[in-house]
Every structure is written in C-alpha cells, then in structure tokens.
Design a protein around this motif. Structure first.
Motif, PDB file in Angstrom:
ATOM      1  N   PRO A   1     -83.628  23.506  10.941  1.00 24.80           N
ATOM      2  CA  PRO A   1     -82.861  22.488  10.213  1.00 24.80           C
ATOM      3  C   PRO A   1     -81.448  22.977   9.946  1.00 24.80           C
ATOM      4  N   GLU A   2     -80.654  22.123   9.330  1.00 21.25           N
ATOM      5  CA  GLU A   2     -79.328  22.537   8.879  1.00 21.25           C
ATOM      6  C   GLU A   2     -79.479  23.661   7.860  1.00 21.25           C
ATOM      7  N   PHE A   3     -78.459  24.526   7.764  1.00 14.83           N
ATOM      8  CA  PHE A   3     -78.572  25.649   6.838  1.00 14.83           C
ATOM      9  C   PHE A   3     -77.219  26.022   6.269  1.00 14.83           C
ATOM     10  N   ASP A   4     -77.251  26.934   5.299  1.00 10.57           N
ATOM     11  CA  ASP A   4     -76.045  27.534   4.746  1.00 10.57           C
ATOM     12  C   ASP A   4     -75.851  28.912   5.367  1.00 10.57           C
ATOM     13  N   ILE A   5     -74.591  29.326   5.450  1.00 13.44           N
ATOM     14  CA  ILE A   5     -74.234  30.658   5.945  1.00 13.44           C
ATOM     15  C   ILE A   5     -73.632  31.447   4.800  1.00 13.44           C
ATOM     16  N   LEU A   6     -74.241  32.574   4.467  1.00 13.92           N
ATOM     17  CA  LEU A   6     -73.730  33.439   3.408  1.00 13.92           C
ATOM     18  C   LEU A   6     -73.299  34.768   4.014  1.00 13.92           C
ATOM     19  N   VAL A   7     -72.102  35.213   3.656  1.00  8.46           N
ATOM     20  CA  VAL A   7     -71.606  36.517   4.069  1.00  8.46           C
ATOM     21  C   VAL A   7     -71.293  37.309   2.809  1.00  8.46           C
TER      22      VAL A   7
ATOM     23  N   ARG B   1     -71.039  31.872   0.078  1.00 14.21           N
ATOM     24  CA  ARG B   1     -71.311  30.773   0.995  1.00 14.21           C
ATOM     25  C   ARG B   1     -70.045  30.429   1.777  1.00 14.21           C
ATOM     26  N   LEU B   2     -70.168  30.361   3.114  1.00 15.36           N
ATOM     27  CA  LEU B   2     -69.022  30.086   3.968  1.00 15.36           C
ATOM     28  C   LEU B   2     -68.826  28.611   4.249  1.00 15.36           C
ATOM     29  N   ASN B   3     -69.900  27.890   4.545  1.00 10.78           N
ATOM     30  CA  ASN B   3     -69.760  26.522   5.021  1.00 10.78           C
ATOM     31  C   ASN B   3     -69.492  25.550   3.878  1.00 10.78           C
ATOM     32  N   SER B   4     -68.623  24.584   4.149  1.00 12.95           N
ATOM     33  CA  SER B   4     -68.297  23.578   3.149  1.00 12.95           C
ATOM     34  C   SER B   4     -69.229  22.376   3.222  1.00 12.95           C
ATOM     35  N   GLN B   5     -70.061  22.303   4.266  1.00 17.24           N
ATOM     36  CA  GLN B   5     -71.087  21.273   4.401  1.00 17.24           C
ATOM     37  C   GLN B   5     -72.234  21.878   5.198  1.00 17.24           C
ATOM     38  N   PRO B   6     -73.438  21.282   5.137  1.00 15.15           N
ATOM     39  CA  PRO B   6     -74.580  21.879   5.839  1.00 15.15           C
ATOM     40  C   PRO B   6     -74.271  22.104   7.320  1.00 15.15           C
ATOM     41  N   PHE B   7     -74.683  23.245   7.817  1.00 14.62           N
ATOM     42  CA  PHE B   7     -74.415  23.652   9.204  1.00 14.62           C
ATOM     43  C   PHE B   7     -75.578  23.193  10.063  1.00 14.62           C
ATOM     44  N   LYS B   8     -75.327  22.225  10.947  1.00 16.46           N
ATOM     45  CA  LYS B   8     -76.377  21.580  11.722  1.00 16.46           C
ATOM     46  C   LYS B   8     -76.457  22.145  13.138  1.00 16.46           C
ATOM     47  N   TYR B   9     -77.595  21.865  13.795  1.00 19.47           N
ATOM     48  CA  TYR B   9     -77.773  22.270  15.185  1.00 19.47           C
ATOM     49  C   TYR B   9     -76.587  21.780  16.015  1.00 19.47           C
ATOM     50  N   ASN B  10     -76.043  22.687  16.829  1.00 16.68           N
ATOM     51  CA  ASN B  10     -74.883  22.457  17.703  1.00 16.68           C
ATOM     52  C   ASN B  10     -73.551  22.494  16.959  1.00 16.68           C
ATOM     53  N   ASN B  11     -73.539  22.646  15.631  1.00 12.37           N
ATOM     54  CA  ASN B  11     -72.274  22.836  14.920  1.00 12.37           C
ATOM     55  C   ASN B  11     -71.711  24.216  15.251  1.00 12.37           C
ATOM     56  N   TYR B  12     -70.387  24.299  15.282  1.00 12.07           N
ATOM     57  CA  TYR B  12     -69.741  25.596  15.469  1.00 12.07           C
ATOM     58  C   TYR B  12     -68.415  25.607  14.732  1.00 12.07           C
ATOM     59  N   SER B  13     -67.909  26.803  14.481  1.00  9.51           N
ATOM     60  CA  SER B  13     -66.695  26.955  13.686  1.00  9.51           C
ATOM     61  C   SER B  13     -65.534  27.409  14.548  1.00  9.51           C
ATOM     62  N   ASP B  14     -64.332  27.307  13.990  1.00  6.13           N
ATOM     63  CA  ASP B  14     -63.187  28.015  14.548  1.00  6.13           C
ATOM     64  C   ASP B  14     -63.393  29.516  14.326  1.00  6.13           C
ATOM     65  N   TYR B  15     -62.501  30.313  14.917  1.00  7.90           N
ATOM     66  CA  TYR B  15     -62.524  31.741  14.599  1.00  7.90           C
ATOM     67  C   TYR B  15     -62.056  31.924  13.158  1.00  7.90           C
ATOM     68  N   LEU B  16     -62.847  32.626  12.368  1.00  4.07           N
ATOM     69  CA  LEU B  16     -62.536  32.915  10.978  1.00  4.07           C
ATOM     70  C   LEU B  16     -62.193  34.388  10.827  1.00  4.07           C
ATOM     71  N   ARG B  17     -61.335  34.694   9.878  1.00  3.56           N
ATOM     72  CA  ARG B  17     -60.958  36.088   9.628  1.00  3.56           C
ATOM     73  C   ARG B  17     -62.007  36.763   8.741  1.00  3.56           C
ATOM     74  N   PHE B  18     -62.512  37.887   9.202  1.00  2.00           N
ATOM     75  CA  PHE B  18     -63.469  38.671   8.422  1.00  2.00           C
ATOM     76  C   PHE B  18     -62.919  40.082   8.246  1.00  2.00           C
TER      77      PHE B  18
ATOM     78  N   LYS C   1     -76.587  36.021   5.879  1.00  2.00           N
ATOM     79  CA  LYS C   1     -77.818  35.285   5.602  1.00  2.00           C
ATOM     80  C   LYS C   1     -77.657  33.851   6.091  1.00  2.00           C
ATOM     81  N   PHE C   2     -78.699  33.337   6.750  1.00  2.00           N
ATOM     82  CA  PHE C   2     -78.820  31.913   7.027  1.00  2.00           C
ATOM     83  C   PHE C   2     -79.947  31.415   6.138  1.00  2.00           C
ATOM     84  N   THR C   3     -79.629  30.488   5.247  1.00  2.00           N
ATOM     85  CA  THR C   3     -80.606  30.039   4.258  1.00  2.00           C
ATOM     86  C   THR C   3     -80.751  28.518   4.320  1.00  2.00           C
ATOM     87  N   PRO C   4     -81.899  27.973   3.876  1.00  2.00           N
ATOM     88  CA  PRO C   4     -81.968  26.522   3.701  1.00  2.00           C
ATOM     89  C   PRO C   4     -80.842  26.070   2.778  1.00  2.00           C
TER      90      PRO C   4
END
Length: 239
Positions: free
Chosen positions: A54-60, A64-81, A89-92
């Motif tokens: 299912p959709e999930f949250d991304i924690l680093v 929490r990184l994502n501003s909305q639930p991260f769904k199958y096939n969603n992808y991000s721009d390159y982020l600075r880490f 962590k990928f969590t419900p």
C-alpha cells in the motif's frame, strides 16, 4: 521527475538532515565572521516499486519526508541528504510499525536511486548508485532496472533498423549501466531470456539526444487475486 515534496518541505527536510553537521561546524569556529565549511551532501531519489504494497510514509532519521502518502509507482526528485549513515523506515501512513527498517550509507556528491521492492511480506530496499554519463553525439542513454518480483530473467532491446540490444539475462533486483541508444520514438521489446517470447512491448518511447533514461520493469507477471499491477514498463528521465 515527479515531486511529492513541496519546496518548503524539501528545504525543511534538508535543514533537519543537515542540522547536526551545521551545528558541529559552526561550533568549531574561532574567528568572528569566518564562514563555515560547506556541508557534504549526497543526492537521493526515491521510488515505490513494491507492486502489492500500500501507500506508505518515508522516514529518514525518524523525520517524515513525504508531504503526502507515497503510492506505488510514485517517485521523487533528487533530494539533498547529509552524507554518512542514514536510518530509513517505510511505514504505513501515520503509523509507527515499519514495512522496512534499515540503515543506508551515502557518500559526498554521489547520486543514488532508492527503490522499495519485492512483495509486501518481503519488502526491502534496493539502492542503485547513479553514474552520470554523457551519451555519444546524437544518442540517448538508457539503463534497465528489473523490479518485477515474479518475472523471469529478461533480454531488452530496441527494435527496427536502428535496434540495439540493451541487456541480456537481467534478473529481479539487477540493473544495467547506461548504454547509448537511438533517439526519436523507439519501440522496446522485453523478452524472456534466451527465447523469442515477448513479455512486454513498449511503443513510441520518446528519447531525446543527450538525455539519460531509466526503464523500470515493474509489476507482476502473474498478479495475485485482486491486484491490477500487471507487468509494465515505466521510463523516467534521470538527467
């Protein structure tokens, strides 16, 4: 690339991830007005490629990184880490338990693609180091990343008079380096390795000279009951 992180959120996230480094650098200054050393960063893009998850949250580092639930096939721009070890962590959505809980290490000025892969019960992280390459004059660059948990090893090629073999015998969780391919609208065939059995045909894939692309083989060859994420290909522009 599609963004699920607002500019405000990216800036906030970067500040959170870099704050420890910034504090340690500024606390070491012994002269007023002396500028701190640049903070080392890596660049990371994230992709949800687990076809029954299912959709999930991304924690680093528990942020929490994502501003909305991260769904199958969603992808991000390159982020600075910030570089070094980062706890992922990928969590419900809005939950404390984890589908994945792992630590990843990033090096300064390197680019990475981080994929959530496999079936939900076996979900894991695939990390790919992204090598920047310049295609030959008049060519585009393409790499293949195999994200389908039940598809066999595959051979991938463009067709037609300018047809090019991109890879052979590519298994789940494997990827290729970038290879020069013809530009324009291309047809790409994905076959079971060593046979003429066509598993998937992608038509009118627009490739631009000087650009580099990733072809993601995703979904289920035989989806579980009720799952509609069939075997398919997604082409994303890297740079």
């Amino acid at each position: 690339m599609k963004s699920f992180f607002s500019n405000q959120f990216i800036n906030k996230t970067s500040l959170i991830l870099l704050s420890l480094f910034s504090f340690s650098l500024t606390s070491c200054l012994d002269k007023e007005g002396e500028a701190p050393e640049p903070t080392p960063v890596a660049y990371v893009t994230l992709y949800h490629g687990a076809p029954d998850a299912p959709e999930f949250d991304i924690l680093v580092d528990n942020q929490r990184l994502n501003s909305q639930p991260f769904k199958y096939n969603n992808y991000s721009d390159y982020l600075r880490f910030s570089t070094g070890s980062r706890k992922f962590k990928f969590t419900p959505v809005n939950a404390a338990n984890s589908y994945v809980d792992t630590t990843l290490t990033f090096k300064e000025n390197k680019l990475y693609s981080v994929f959530a892969v496999n079936r939900l019960q076996d979900m894991e992280v695939l990390v790919v180091s992204d090598t920047v390459m310049t295609p030959a004059a008049g060519k585009a660059g393409m790499r293949i990343i195999h994200l389908s948990p039940d598809a066999p090893a595959v051979d991938v090629a463009t067709t037609g008079t300018t047809g090019t073999s991109i890879t052979t015998n590519l298994n789940f969780k494997e990827h290729t380096l970038f290879k020069d391919v013809a530009t324009g609208n291309q047809t790409i065939q994905i076959k079971r390795t060593g046979t003429n059995e066509v598993l998937l045909t992608l038509s009118d894939v627009a490739l631009t000279a000087g650009k580099s692309y990733s072809l993601l083989l995703r979904g289920f060859q035989t989806p579980p009951t009720g799952n509609t994420n069939i075997l398919s290909g997604q082409v994303v522009t890297n740079y």
